[in-house]
Write a protein that holds these residues in place. Structure first.
Motif, PDB file in Angstrom:
ATOM      1  N   ASP A 167       0.822  -1.214   0.000  1.00  0.00           N
ATOM      2  CA  ASP A 167       0.000   0.000   0.000  1.00  0.00           C
ATOM      3  C   ASP A 167       0.860   1.269   0.000  1.00  0.00           C
ATOM      4  OD1 ASP A 167      -2.228  -1.659   0.068  1.00  0.00           O
ATOM      5  OD2 ASP A 167      -2.344  -1.625   2.249  1.00  0.00           O
ATOM      6  N   ILE A 168       1.685   1.357  -1.029  1.00  0.00           N
ATOM      7  CA  ILE A 168       2.636   2.464  -1.165  1.00  0.00           C
ATOM      8  C   ILE A 168       1.959   3.657  -1.833  1.00  0.00           C
ATOM      9  CG2 ILE A 168       4.726   3.190  -2.399  1.00  0.00           C
ATOM     10  CD1 ILE A 168       5.286   1.488   0.024  1.00  0.00           C
ATOM     11  N   ALA A 169       2.287   4.855  -1.342  1.00  0.00           N
ATOM     12  CA  ALA A 169       1.838   6.086  -1.987  1.00  0.00           C
ATOM     13  C   ALA A 169       2.947   6.697  -2.838  1.00  0.00           C
ATOM     14  CB  ALA A 169       1.374   7.096  -0.943  1.00  0.00           C
ATOM     15  N   GLU A 170       4.186   6.588  -2.351  1.00  0.00           N
ATOM     16  CA  GLU A 170       5.305   7.222  -3.061  1.00  0.00           C
ATOM     17  C   GLU A 170       6.612   6.629  -2.569  1.00  0.00           C
ATOM     18  OE1 GLU A 170       6.986  11.774  -3.953  1.00  0.00           O
ATOM     19  OE2 GLU A 170       5.285  11.432  -2.585  1.00  0.00           O
ATOM     20  N   VAL A 171       7.602   6.526  -3.473  1.00  0.00           N
ATOM     21  CA  VAL A 171       8.952   6.165  -3.070  1.00  0.00           C
ATOM     22  C   VAL A 171       9.928   7.170  -3.667  1.00  0.00           C
ATOM     23  CG1 VAL A 171       8.504   3.704  -2.774  1.00  0.00           C
ATOM     24  CG2 VAL A 171       9.253   4.549  -4.996  1.00  0.00           C
ATOM     25  N   ARG A 172      10.989   7.434  -2.934  1.00  0.00           N
ATOM     26  CA  ARG A 172      12.069   8.302  -3.401  1.00  0.00           C
ATOM     27  C   ARG A 172      13.368   7.541  -3.227  1.00  0.00           C
ATOM     28  NH1 ARG A 172       9.573  12.705   0.616  1.00  0.00           N
ATOM     29  NH2 ARG A 172       7.725  13.294  -0.594  1.00  0.00           N
ATOM     30  N   LEU A 173      14.216   7.611  -4.254  1.00  0.00           N
ATOM     31  CA  LEU A 173      15.433   6.812  -4.263  1.00  0.00           C
ATOM     32  C   LEU A 173      16.650   7.630  -4.644  1.00  0.00           C
ATOM     33  CD1 LEU A 173      13.059   5.231  -6.225  1.00  0.00           C
ATOM     34  CD2 LEU A 173      14.476   3.322  -5.567  1.00  0.00           C
ATOM     35  N   GLU A 174      17.789   7.234  -4.091  1.00  0.00           N
ATOM     36  CA  GLU A 174      19.074   7.783  -4.502  1.00  0.00           C
ATOM     37  C   GLU A 174      20.149   6.767  -4.148  1.00  0.00           C
ATOM     38  OE1 GLU A 174      20.297  11.274  -2.384  1.00  0.00           O
ATOM     39  OE2 GLU A 174      19.278  10.640  -0.561  1.00  0.00           O
ATOM     40  N   ILE A 175      21.277   6.845  -4.851  1.00  0.00           N
ATOM     41  CA  ILE A 175      22.364   5.921  -4.563  1.00  0.00           C
ATOM     42  C   ILE A 175      23.012   6.325  -3.241  1.00  0.00           C
ATOM     43  CG2 ILE A 175      24.284   7.123  -5.677  1.00  0.00           C
ATOM     44  CD1 ILE A 175      23.476   3.408  -6.134  1.00  0.00           C
ATOM     45  N   ALA A 176      23.367   5.340  -2.438  1.00  0.00           N
ATOM     46  CA  ALA A 176      23.963   5.593  -1.118  1.00  0.00           C
ATOM     47  C   ALA A 176      25.471   5.402  -1.210  1.00  0.00           C
ATOM     48  CB  ALA A 176      23.349   4.662  -0.076  1.00  0.00           C
ATOM     49  N   ASN A 177      26.150   6.386  -1.771  1.00  0.00           N
ATOM     50  CA  ASN A 177      27.593   6.277  -1.955  1.00  0.00           C
ATOM     51  C   ASN A 177      28.360   6.257  -0.635  1.00  0.00           C
ATOM     52  OD1 ASN A 177      27.878   6.106  -4.791  1.00  0.00           O
ATOM     53  ND2 ASN A 177      27.441   8.290  -4.988  1.00  0.00           N
ATOM     54  N   ASP A 178      27.705   6.668   0.440  1.00  0.00           N
ATOM     55  CA  ASP A 178      28.357   6.668   1.745  1.00  0.00           C
ATOM     56  C   ASP A 178      28.189   5.334   2.470  1.00  0.00           C
ATOM     57  OD1 ASP A 178      25.632   6.981   2.035  1.00  0.00           O
ATOM     58  OD2 ASP A 178      25.761   8.376   3.721  1.00  0.00           O
ATOM     59  N   THR A 179      27.549   4.366   1.828  1.00  0.00           N
ATOM     60  CA  THR A 179      27.321   3.059   2.441  1.00  0.00           C
ATOM     61  C   THR A 179      27.921   1.988   1.543  1.00  0.00           C
ATOM     62  OG1 THR A 179      25.243   3.891   3.382  1.00  0.00           O
ATOM     63  CG2 THR A 179      25.587   1.512   3.421  1.00  0.00           C
ATOM     64  N   ALA A 180      29.209   1.764   1.692  1.00  0.00           N
ATOM     65  CA  ALA A 180      29.918   0.844   0.808  1.00  0.00           C
ATOM     66  C   ALA A 180      29.790  -0.596   1.306  1.00  0.00           C
ATOM     67  CB  ALA A 180      31.380   1.230   0.708  1.00  0.00           C
ATOM     68  N   LEU A 181      29.564  -1.513   0.364  1.00  0.00           N
ATOM     69  CA  LEU A 181      29.559  -2.945   0.637  1.00  0.00           C
ATOM     70  C   LEU A 181      30.668  -3.577  -0.200  1.00  0.00           C
ATOM     71  CD1 LEU A 181      25.713  -3.550   0.416  1.00  0.00           C
ATOM     72  CD2 LEU A 181      27.084  -3.646   2.513  1.00  0.00           C
ATOM     73  N   THR A 182      31.414  -4.487   0.396  1.00  0.00           N
ATOM     74  CA  THR A 182      32.539  -5.110  -0.301  1.00  0.00           C
ATOM     75  C   THR A 182      32.292  -6.599  -0.478  1.00  0.00           C
ATOM     76  OG1 THR A 182      34.091  -3.488   0.600  1.00  0.00           O
ATOM     77  CG2 THR A 182      35.020  -5.527  -0.262  1.00  0.00           C
ATOM     78  N   LEU A 183      32.387  -7.056  -1.738  1.00  0.00           N
ATOM     79  CA  LEU A 183      32.300  -8.472  -2.068  1.00  0.00           C
ATOM     80  C   LEU A 183      33.681  -8.965  -2.473  1.00  0.00           C
ATOM     81  CD1 LEU A 183      29.016  -8.490  -4.201  1.00  0.00           C
ATOM     82  CD2 LEU A 183      29.274  -9.153  -1.808  1.00  0.00           C
ATOM     83  N   LEU A 184      34.011 -10.185  -2.078  1.00  0.00           N
ATOM     84  CA  LEU A 184      35.308 -10.776  -2.380  1.00  0.00           C
ATOM     85  C   LEU A 184      35.139 -11.894  -3.402  1.00  0.00           C
ATOM     86  CD1 LEU A 184      36.749 -11.103   1.250  1.00  0.00           C
ATOM     87  CD2 LEU A 184      37.013  -9.195  -0.344  1.00  0.00           C
ATOM     88  N   PHE A 185      36.033 -11.913  -4.405  1.00  0.00           N
ATOM     89  CA  PHE A 185      35.967 -12.936  -5.449  1.00  0.00           C
ATOM     90  C   PHE A 185      37.350 -13.530  -5.680  1.00  0.00           C
ATOM     91  CE2 PHE A 185      32.324 -10.252  -6.353  1.00  0.00           C
ATOM     92  CZ  PHE A 185      31.324 -11.198  -6.567  1.00  0.00           C
ATOM     93  N   ASP A 186      37.349 -14.815  -6.017  1.00  0.00           N
ATOM     94  CA  ASP A 186      38.595 -15.464  -6.400  1.00  0.00           C
ATOM     95  C   ASP A 186      39.161 -14.783  -7.643  1.00  0.00           C
ATOM     96  OD1 ASP A 186      38.408 -17.376  -4.359  1.00  0.00           O
ATOM     97  OD2 ASP A 186      37.178 -18.697  -5.604  1.00  0.00           O
ATOM     98  N   PRO A 187      40.485 -14.762  -7.812  1.00  0.00           N
ATOM     99  CA  PRO A 187      41.071 -14.176  -9.021  1.00  0.00           C
ATOM    100  C   PRO A 187      40.471 -14.793 -10.281  1.00  0.00           C
ATOM    101  CG  PRO A 187      42.784 -14.655  -7.417  1.00  0.00           C
ATOM    102  CD  PRO A 187      41.517 -15.243  -6.870  1.00  0.00           C
ATOM    103  N   GLY A 188      40.120 -13.933 -11.231  1.00  0.00           N
ATOM    104  CA  GLY A 188      39.523 -14.391 -12.482  1.00  0.00           C
ATOM    105  C   GLY A 188      38.046 -14.670 -12.417  1.00  0.00           C
ATOM    106  N   GLN A 189      37.429 -14.456 -11.250  1.00  0.00           N
ATOM    107  CA  GLN A 189      36.003 -14.767 -11.088  1.00  0.00           C
ATOM    108  C   GLN A 189      35.232 -13.565 -10.563  1.00  0.00           C
ATOM    109  OE1 GLN A 189      34.638 -17.734 -11.988  1.00  0.00           O
ATOM    110  NE2 GLN A 189      36.678 -18.257 -12.744  1.00  0.00           N
ATOM    111  N   SER A 190      35.608 -12.363 -10.972  1.00  0.00           N
ATOM    112  CA  SER A 190      35.009 -11.160 -10.413  1.00  0.00           C
ATOM    113  C   SER A 190      33.585 -10.952 -10.897  1.00  0.00           C
ATOM    114  CB  SER A 190      35.839  -9.922 -10.773  1.00  0.00           C
ATOM    115  OG  SER A 190      35.672  -9.599 -12.137  1.00  0.00           O
ATOM    116  N   LEU A 191      32.850 -10.162 -10.147  1.00  0.00           N
ATOM    117  CA  LEU A 191      31.488  -9.815 -10.534  1.00  0.00           C
ATOM    118  C   LEU A 191      31.479  -9.050 -11.849  1.00  0.00           C
ATOM    119  CD1 LEU A 191      28.509  -9.863  -9.739  1.00  0.00           C
ATOM    120  CD2 LEU A 191      28.895  -7.799  -8.376  1.00  0.00           C
ATOM    121  N   GLU A 192      32.514  -8.241 -12.101  1.00  0.00           N
ATOM    122  CA  GLU A 192      32.603  -7.508 -13.362  1.00  0.00           C
ATOM    123  C   GLU A 192      32.630  -8.467 -14.550  1.00  0.00           C
ATOM    124  OE1 GLU A 192      36.390  -5.683 -14.482  1.00  0.00           O
ATOM    125  OE2 GLU A 192      35.267  -3.845 -14.905  1.00  0.00           O
ATOM    126  N   GLU A 193      33.454  -9.518 -14.477  1.00  0.00           N
ATOM    127  CA  GLU A 193      33.549 -10.495 -15.554  1.00  0.00           C
ATOM    128  C   GLU A 193      32.216 -11.209 -15.765  1.00  0.00           C
ATOM    129  OE1 GLU A 193      34.296 -13.146 -18.478  1.00  0.00           O
ATOM    130  OE2 GLU A 193      35.376 -11.308 -17.984  1.00  0.00           O
TER     131      GLU A 193
END
Length: 268
Positions: A232-258
């Protein structure tokens, strides 16, 4: 926002071992627990997460809620495992962690207002979706920056995806795949009826987005942020939270970018 891969090379002193409730994840947790001593997440400087993408998101949200945010290294014991590494009980876990590449991502900061006037604040790591609750199509006013861009979007819903989440629900809704370091957001309609030809937008992540529900009593809408739902939402407002960094770890050659690049070349 996402930063490129960095190789830390330093061993982590306090490791939390967290597993989903599935049988596979619990068995893996028991096998890895024999490698050494582990600490609760609240005392850790890194989290090893055993499960699927959904459990990884659940763990990251728990960190956001607690304020104790540490790098997360996932091992896939679920289905897709887009945010995870390959599970392997052989070899020293500490050595894998020391070799891992670091990817930093930023979630969406969401302010949601219900029809009763309640205000809720939460984060969305993959995407924020607003979806019709009944057989009636939703009618939504779309604001980007300080301008109304679409006065009435008639649709099943609309979503805003981060680069990290662009290959999830956003891709299924025919939205674009975004490179991790693109500093972009995807604004994607879900089954748009009018304007029928609008296929969405790619936006700089510095821009704020507003989604206002028109006729919310007759056409109620729910907001879903990853695994959190608010009705029952009336409105949402969004923005990127650049001050809230999350770090993911990947094995070499297996990055999220790839994985995001490879997803664009799947043809079957």
């Amino acid at each position: 926002m996402a930063s490129g891969p960095e190789h830390n090379g330093k061993p982590f002193a306090r490791i939390a071992l967290i597993a989903s409730d599935t049988k596979r994840a619990q068995e893996a947790c028991e096998a890895l627990a024999a490698q050494g001593e582990f600490v609760p997440l609240a005392d850790a400087d890194v989290a090893v997460v055993l499960g699927g993408d959904g459990f990884m998101l659940q763990t990251l949200h728990a960190m956001l809620d607690s304020g104790h945010i540490v790098p997360a290294y996932g091992m896939n014991l679920g289905t897709v495992g887009f945010l995870m590494n390959r599970y392997d009980k052989r070899g020293a876990l500490t050595a894998r962690l020391a070799r891992a590449r670091h990817w930093t991502i930023a979630p969406l900061r969401v302010e949601a207002i219900t029809q009763s006037g309640e205000v809720h604040h939460f984060c969305a790591i993959n995407e924020l979706s607003i979806l019709r609750e009944t057989r009636q199509t939703a009618k939504i006013e779309v604001t980007v920056g300080d301008r109304v861009r679409i006065r009435e979007l008639v649709c099943d819903g609309v979503l805003v995806a981060t680069p990290a989440g662009s290959t999830a629900y956003n891709l299924s809704a025919n939205g674009p795949i975004l490179p991790l370091d693109s500093k972009l957001l995807a604004l994607t309609p879900i089954s748009p009826f009018r304007p029928r030809r609008w296929r969405g937008a790619i936006l700089p992540d510095r821009m704020k987005i507003g989604l206002k529900v028109l006729d919310p009593v007759k056409r109620p809408v729910a907001a879903v942020a990853d695994q959190k739902e608010l009705r029952d939402i009336a409105e949402v407002r969004l923005e990127i939270a650049n001050d809230t960094a999350l770090t993911l770890l990947f094995d070499p050659g297996q990055s999220l970018e790839e994985r995001i690049v490879a997803e664009q070349f799947i043809t079957d």
